[in-house]
Write a protein that holds these residues in place. Sequence first.
Motif, PDB file in Angstrom:
ATOM      1  N   LYS A  61       0.828  -1.203   0.000  1.00 10.43           N
ATOM      2  CA  LYS A  61       0.000   0.000   0.000  1.00 10.43           C
ATOM      3  C   LYS A  61       0.863   1.253   0.000  1.00 10.43           C
ATOM      4  O   LYS A  61       2.014   1.223   0.462  1.00 10.43           O
ATOM      5  N   LEU A  62       0.295   2.339  -0.490  1.00 13.37           N
ATOM      6  CA  LEU A  62       1.005   3.616  -0.447  1.00 13.37           C
ATOM      7  C   LEU A  62       0.763   4.267   0.917  1.00 13.37           C
ATOM      8  O   LEU A  62      -0.266   4.002   1.553  1.00 13.37           O
ATOM      9  N   PRO A  63       1.679   5.104   1.400  1.00 16.57           N
ATOM     10  CA  PRO A  63       1.539   5.709   2.732  1.00 16.57           C
ATOM     11  C   PRO A  63       0.185   6.379   2.938  1.00 16.57           C
ATOM     12  O   PRO A  63      -0.391   6.286   4.019  1.00 16.57           O
ATOM     13  N   SER A  64      -0.347   7.016   1.875  1.00 15.62           N
ATOM     14  CA  SER A  64      -1.593   7.747   2.068  1.00 15.62           C
ATOM     15  C   SER A  64      -2.774   6.828   2.370  1.00 15.62           C
ATOM     16  O   SER A  64      -3.823   7.280   2.803  1.00 15.62           O
ATOM     17  N   GLN A  65      -2.596   5.514   2.151  1.00 20.23           N
ATOM     18  CA  GLN A  65      -3.693   4.583   2.406  1.00 20.23           C
ATOM     19  C   GLN A  65      -3.670   4.049   3.834  1.00 20.23           C
ATOM     20  O   GLN A  65      -4.482   3.200   4.187  1.00 20.23           O
ATOM     21  N   LEU A  66      -2.700   4.544   4.638  1.00 22.63           N
ATOM     22  CA  LEU A  66      -2.515   3.952   5.965  1.00 22.63           C
ATOM     23  C   LEU A  66      -2.760   4.964   7.076  1.00 22.63           C
ATOM     24  O   LEU A  66      -2.731   6.175   6.859  1.00 22.63           O
ATOM     25  N   SER A  67      -2.959   4.433   8.268  1.00 25.48           N
ATOM     26  CA  SER A  67      -3.149   5.316   9.417  1.00 25.48           C
ATOM     27  C   SER A  67      -1.805   5.848   9.880  1.00 25.48           C
ATOM     28  O   SER A  67      -0.745   5.354   9.467  1.00 25.48           O
ATOM     29  N   GLY A  68      -1.856   6.835  10.787  1.00 25.99           N
ATOM     30  CA  GLY A  68      -0.623   7.427  11.307  1.00 25.99           C
ATOM     31  C   GLY A  68       0.260   6.387  11.983  1.00 25.99           C
ATOM     32  O   GLY A  68       1.476   6.365  11.782  1.00 25.99           O
ATOM     33  N   GLY A  69      -0.353   5.513  12.774  1.00 27.55           N
ATOM     34  CA  GLY A  69       0.413   4.511  13.493  1.00 27.55           C
ATOM     35  C   GLY A  69       1.129   3.568  12.536  1.00 27.55           C
ATOM     36  O   GLY A  69       2.310   3.245  12.715  1.00 27.55           O
ATOM     37  N   GLN A  70       0.404   3.151  11.500  1.00 38.01           N
ATOM     38  CA  GLN A  70       1.009   2.249  10.518  1.00 38.01           C
ATOM     39  C   GLN A  70       2.154   2.941   9.791  1.00 38.01           C
ATOM     40  O   GLN A  70       3.199   2.345   9.527  1.00 38.01           O
ATOM     41  N   GLN A  71       1.943   4.239   9.497  1.00 40.64           N
ATOM     42  CA  GLN A  71       3.007   4.969   8.806  1.00 40.64           C
ATOM     43  C   GLN A  71       4.234   5.064   9.702  1.00 40.64           C
ATOM     44  O   GLN A  71       5.361   4.937   9.248  1.00 40.64           O
ATOM     45  N   GLN A  72       3.995   5.286  11.020  1.00 39.31           N
ATOM     46  CA  GLN A  72       5.132   5.415  11.921  1.00 39.31           C
ATOM     47  C   GLN A  72       5.860   4.070  12.071  1.00 39.31           C
ATOM     48  O   GLN A  72       7.080   4.034  12.130  1.00 39.31           O
TER      49      GLN A  72
END
Lengths: 160, 751
Positions: A61-72
Amino acid sequence: MNEKELTQYRRNHLGFVFQFYNLVPNLTLKENIEVCAYLSKNPLEIDELLKTLGLYEHKDKLPSQLSGGQQQRCAIGRALVKNPSVLLCDEPTGALDYQTSKEILSLIEEINKKYSNTIIIVTHNDAIKNIANHVLRMREGVIVSDYVNENPIPAGLLEW
Amino acid sequence: MRNPLNKRYLRELKKNAGRYICTFLLLVTTIILGSGFLCVMESAKYSLDEYLIENKVEDGYFEAAFPLEDKIKSKLEEEDIVLCDNFYSTAEEFNGGTKVYIFNERSEMNIPALFEGSLPAGKNEIAVDRLFAENHNIKVGDSLELNKIKFTVSGTISLPDYSSLFLSNQDLVMNTTGFGVCVVSNEGFAGFEESTVTYRYSYCHNDRNLSDKEKVEAANRIRKILVGNGLNVQDFLIAKDNQSISFLPNDMGKDGPIMEVLIYILVVIIAFVFAVLSAHTIEEEASIISTLRSMGYKKAELVLHYIALPIIVTFLALVAGNALGYTVMIEPFKRIYYKSYCLPPLTVKFNQVAFIKTTIIPIVIMIVINLLLLVNKMSLSPHRFLRKDLKKRKQKKAAKLPNFKFINRFRIRVILQNKGSYLVLFFGIFLSSFLLMFGIGLKPLMDYYVDTIDDTIPYEYQHILKVPVEAKGGEKVLIYSLETEYYLTKDNVKVTFYGVQEDSDIFNDFKIPREENHIVVSDSFAKKLKVNVGDEIIFEDTVYEKKYSLVVDEICPYTNNLGVYMSINNLCRLLEKDTGTFNSYVSQKKLDIDDAYIAKFMNRSDFLGAAKQVMISFGNVIAIINVFSVFAYLVLMYLLTKIVIDKNSLYISFMKVFGYEKKEIRKLYLDTSAIVVLISLLVCLPLEANLFKMILVYISSLIEGYMDFYLPVSVYVKIVLVGVIAYFGINALHLGKVRRIPMNEALKNRE
């Protein structure tokens, strides 16, 4: 050290985690981690790392498809993949909610155990100091206290 | 492991497809123009050089009133030359007014090159010049009647001594519609009436390595032999001075550098467009760059990452541009030359130098400009990137603005924020509108040029005589050519002296000076050679090796050539000729003089027709230039104003959240760009006009005249109008884009 040596030092020894995740928006999670794996001669196994991070099913997935926690988590994975001797975390939970913050801290803890690297966390959240082995308290750029924490608390038990 | 960042290229290409397609297309068209033009030019130049050697172009010719005696011929051949009869019969009124020279068979010198069919054999065959055939729709197998003899066209050819169709060497430009050349066999030539025949003798030096100076000296010796034997030499021209031979080889090299410079300027502008776009990307990705740098990515790796896409796009555009330039564009560019010149059949040759000019140099320009920008940007510390503090010089305070209305202050801020893009836009507009000015301004300029010649030329007919004869109704004039130094090229240019009657009814626009060594010069003379009243000018007679120093009394309004006017008696005295010597008549009516005595007859349309020719040869180029400049307008305006919106999309989103209406946002951002475009268009006009003037001086240095700068107001209006309309279309696109900026962009942002 001059510029070049500094870069080389960062390349070989340092991992960074920021308050904002700063992921490359047009690369998938896995690719974002690969960006740093590329810098290391013997990087960690990426799929295994993704599983440790709990991101394996989101890897494409691309970062924009994820929540903040997942991105971190991804940002932490990116910093870890080179297997750095020192991991610098600048307010890693600053942009996250209570639950997610605790999850991220647990992850950091787990990683510390698994890969036994030095992790330095900068935070405004006083509670977080309790998971550390060594605490330096700073005020206006000056160290006001410096002690070794004999009994670190597991991140899951933190409350604030 | 391949750098995972490389995966971004394709995605980035897709995301900003419009941006890359536009720059790609602009580059491709630029390169197509360059490579097509240079390839054809170099090939044609090569073909021409080979042709002039292979087909043995003459080193010079002279025309005698009567055939030469063998005794004189053998005396001339002692000068180590080969002498050839190059007789021609003149057909005056072919196809309603076209002058045709029909030459006798050529086998040793000035040998024709064949396009189609075969060379004439037998009494009734004729081979016509290819260009002449095209202009008069003559096909192989057609029959032609010239000077009362019927011929069948056996083939189309080109003649090495007529690669440019100059009817008279005095002419400013070629005359491809009013003049043509043909060749018949010796048998066929014998059929022409003697009165139509001119006895031209061409010669070649046996020594092929003579310098120009030695050739001139040899010509002077030949002339002395002829004059010494009591011959009246009508016309003596060495190849270097013969426009029909030398114009094209000289001209061919000359538009090359202009084209090259144009290509390079365009590439530089496109490179700056890329640089502006990269700078924007770097600002946008500052935090990512800071992360990558802190993780240990090297400066060089990131420079490479951000330079790669512009270079890849450039590279692809160069490949495509060259491929198209060397294939499909050969024909149109060939037309430009073959529509105006009588070149031999073209062999397209791959030319290394041209290839380097349209590939290596553009890509080097691209790399250097983008590299400088990126290295400069990347030299900031990762920390600065993290804080998005990318200004080289620390801006301590916001620039102080006068107490304008809010909206105007806001617009000034937008301009300051985007000064880089707007600066590139300014240069882009400058160049595109200059091209447009050239494209639409050349015709009125040429018309003006022709009109002023028409308005000022004081006589209708000019008869140049083989021998002085008395005739009623005309004024006797002594016409003589001298040379003087042209300050721009430091070379000598030819000027025409007119010795006129002191009480002339025809030359009545000025007072003919009575004093010896005083002259009146024409308007074009004064302007081209930068001469004022009272100046003393040195003239040189290269034939008799004499110098004269004369004083300018007045400047007269004639613009047809570099003319010098003085009293006929004074001119005779100056040239040490008997008083009363003359060689021409000028008149308002055609004079009744036996054709046998006339060397050259010209009427008003001959004076003008030549000037009109320029438009015909420029026709194709102008269309290409116009289309290209409008395209460049569109692309540059689109890219460079779009960036203003891209940069501010977050703030536009905020504005929407605050409750600004679409119209108000348009006023703040889009109208600012519109104002900059309009101001650029207007400010550029006088600059472009000046550049045009400079180029005209350059063009004038190539011709035997002077083109005055003249552009009607309508040209300026058209340029601004085209620019405004182009921007209007682009503005509509931008409005759509602004409408699509979502409000949640502002709400989701975390920094």
